[in-house]
Write an enzyme that holds these catalytic residues in place. Structure first.
Site, short mmCIF file in Angstrom:
data_model
loop_
_atom_site.label_atom_id
_atom_site.label_comp_id
_atom_site.label_asym_id
_atom_site.label_seq_id
_atom_site.Cartn_x
_atom_site.Cartn_y
_atom_site.Cartn_z
N HIS A 181 5.29 5.81 13.40
CA HIS A 181 5.80 6.61 12.28
C HIS A 181 4.73 7.09 11.30
O HIS A 181 5.01 7.89 10.43
CB HIS A 181 6.80 5.78 11.46
N HIS A 197 12.01 5.77 13.48
CA HIS A 197 12.00 5.94 12.02
C HIS A 197 12.85 7.15 11.64
O HIS A 197 12.92 8.12 12.40
CB HIS A 197 10.53 6.14 11.60
N GLU A 230 0.08 -9.04 -1.10
CA GLU A 230 -0.60 -8.48 0.07
C GLU A 230 -1.80 -7.64 -0.39
O GLU A 230 -1.94 -6.45 -0.07
CB GLU A 230 0.34 -7.65 0.96
N ASP A 232 0.79 -1.24 0.00
CA ASP A 232 0.00 0.00 0.00
C ASP A 232 0.82 1.28 0.00
O ASP A 232 0.32 2.34 0.38
CB ASP A 232 -0.91 -0.01 1.23
N GLU A 257 -2.35 5.13 2.56
CA GLU A 257 -2.23 3.70 2.23
C GLU A 257 -3.54 3.06 1.80
O GLU A 257 -3.57 2.21 0.91
CB GLU A 257 -1.64 2.95 3.43
N ARG A 285 1.99 8.63 8.87
CA ARG A 285 1.74 10.03 8.48
C ARG A 285 0.61 10.66 9.28
O ARG A 285 0.71 11.79 9.74
CB ARG A 285 1.40 10.08 6.98
#
Ligand code: UD1
Ligand code: UDP
Length: 372
Positions: free
Chosen positions: A207, A240, A117, A95, A131, A209
């Site tokens: 991490h 990250h 996936e 994604d 995503e 967004r």
């Protein structure tokens, strides 16, 4: 048959490198790897461990990159690779912006796309962002859909995607089985030197967004309270490389004696640390699949999940991003042995470690059907 695997971020690499290994072992397949380089150091860590041969690296990463720059750079840079190689199939994973932009580029060249996936959904287009839309759009473009679970297959069916959908398990379990070792010695000095005796280790990552800013601050404040209250708790947070993540983590958790803010760990260190932790707190997708396989409870630092299987199995709980809720849920598991025991049983809803073999077999059958 020429199969080109394209990926660009750490989690895609962890889940695609074992598949590339199987593709390479197949005499009827010529396997090519093209990295977009959406990530740089965090991607290279994985490539090195799996010793994956890379033919192209578009190397597009910029510090504090935007969704637009990632997508545009990939569309532009991958064009010449697709024209030169003319693969029979392009494989993308999951994604990310790499997955979507690559699928779109392959579509423009009328090259079939296989989506590894496939079928994960929250049905909220802004969460996880971007995503959810990346994987939906990739699913529209793809010709072959490798769904980790039956639930993922049903999601695709509900969208009218029923052809060439294969339930294979998740390739992360294939990767996981080779990285976790009983007498493992950590490569990262800061982890190797940790004295776990008498301490309960919580492994955390954050991490996403949509968590940047306020939600990440709340997460870090909750963790701070937990460490201040429980003297036997040690938190390891591999941070990250996104500067927006690092700034917040260091501001709120930096300098605490029992909080270790460490560089991103390589996947062997990460998986072995996970197996030795008492609790995982994360907003990661992949970690929600891995921790249940080694019996470690997971608190998901998000308001939703596209991975309901382990929630249904009882080892994962979605606790949201409010400080109080995170603190209360962690406190419960640290104080109530029965509540902890209920969550800490190993389940493996995401596969049996043979997903890659199945994917390769389906690719060969699809090709054979097409040429018969
Ligand atoms: C990306 C994916 C996300 C996935 C995550 C895995 C998209 C839109 N997002 O998000 O789905 O969960 O990867 O980690 O595709 N950086 C480095 N070195 C690295 C990697 C990143 O310095 O090796 C820094 C750069 O400043 C970069 C920033 O991190 O601009 C953000 O990277 P980006 O790929 O845009 O977003 P992620 O949050 O990593
Ligand atoms: N991971 C790693 N080192 C770290 C943090 C995570 O190897 O320091 C691994 C983790 O075990 C999992 C994957 O990276 O396999 C998850 O990646 P990430 O959380 O970046 O992305 P997501 O899965 O949320 O897309």
């Amino acid at each position: 048959m020429k199969v080109m695997s394209v990926f660009g971020t750490r989690p895609e690499a962890i889940k695609m490198c074992p598949l590339v290994k199987k593709l390479e072992a197949e005499p009827d397949i010529e396997s090519i790897v093209c990295l977009t380089g959406q990530h740089r150091e965090m991607l290279q860590q994985v490539i090195d461990i799996f010793e994956t041969p890379v033919k192209y690296n578009l190397d597009i990463m910029k510090t504090r990159q935007t969704l637009t720059t990632i997508t545009v750079s990939i569309l532009e840079e991958i064009e010449s690779v697709l024209s030169a190689e003319k693969p029979d199939l392009v494989l993308v994973h999951g994604d990310t912006s790499t997955s979507f932009a690559t699928a779109l580029a392959a579509f423009y060249h009328q090259i079939p796309v296989g989506h590894v996936e496939a079928g994960l959904r929250t049905y909220d287009k802004y969460s996880p962002f971007p995503e959810e839309m990346n994987r939906s759009l990739t699913g529209r473009i793809a010709e072959l859909h490798f769904a980790p679970t039956e639930n993922n297959r049903k999601n695709l069916a509900a969208e009218g995607i029923t052809g060439n959908v294969f339930v294979t398990g998740n390739t992360v379990i294939d990767a996981f089985q080779t990285t976790v070792k009983k007498d493992y010695v950590f490569k990262d000095e800061s982890i190797r030197s940790l004295d776990f005796r008498g301490l309960r280790c919580i492994l955390m990552t954050a991490h996403r967004r949509e968590n940047l800013g306020g939600p990440l601050e709340s997460i870090c404040r909750a963790v701070r309270r937990i460490v201040e209250e429980f003297e036997d708790v040690l938190v390891v947070y591999p941070v990250h490389m996104n500067p927006a993540v690092r700034d917040t983590a260091e501001r709120i958790l930096g300098g605490m004696e029992r909080v270790r803010l460490v560089h991103p760990l390589d996947v062997e260190d990460m998986h072995n640390l996970m197996a030795r932790s008492c609790l995982v707190m994360t907003d990661s997708g992949g970690i929600q699949e891995e921790a249940p396989a080694c019996g470690v409870p997971v608190l998901v630092l998000r308001t939703e999940t596209e991975r309901p299987e382990a929630v249904e199995a009882g080892t994962v709980k979605v606790v949201g991003v409010c400080e109080e809720a995170i603190y209360e849920n962690a406190k419960l598991l640290l104080t109530d042995t029965e509540a902890y025991r209920r969550m800490a049983h190993a389940v493996n809803p995401y596969g049996d470690g043979h997903a890659c073999e199945r994917i390769v077999r389906h690719i060969l059958e699809w090709k054979k059907d097409g040429t018969d």
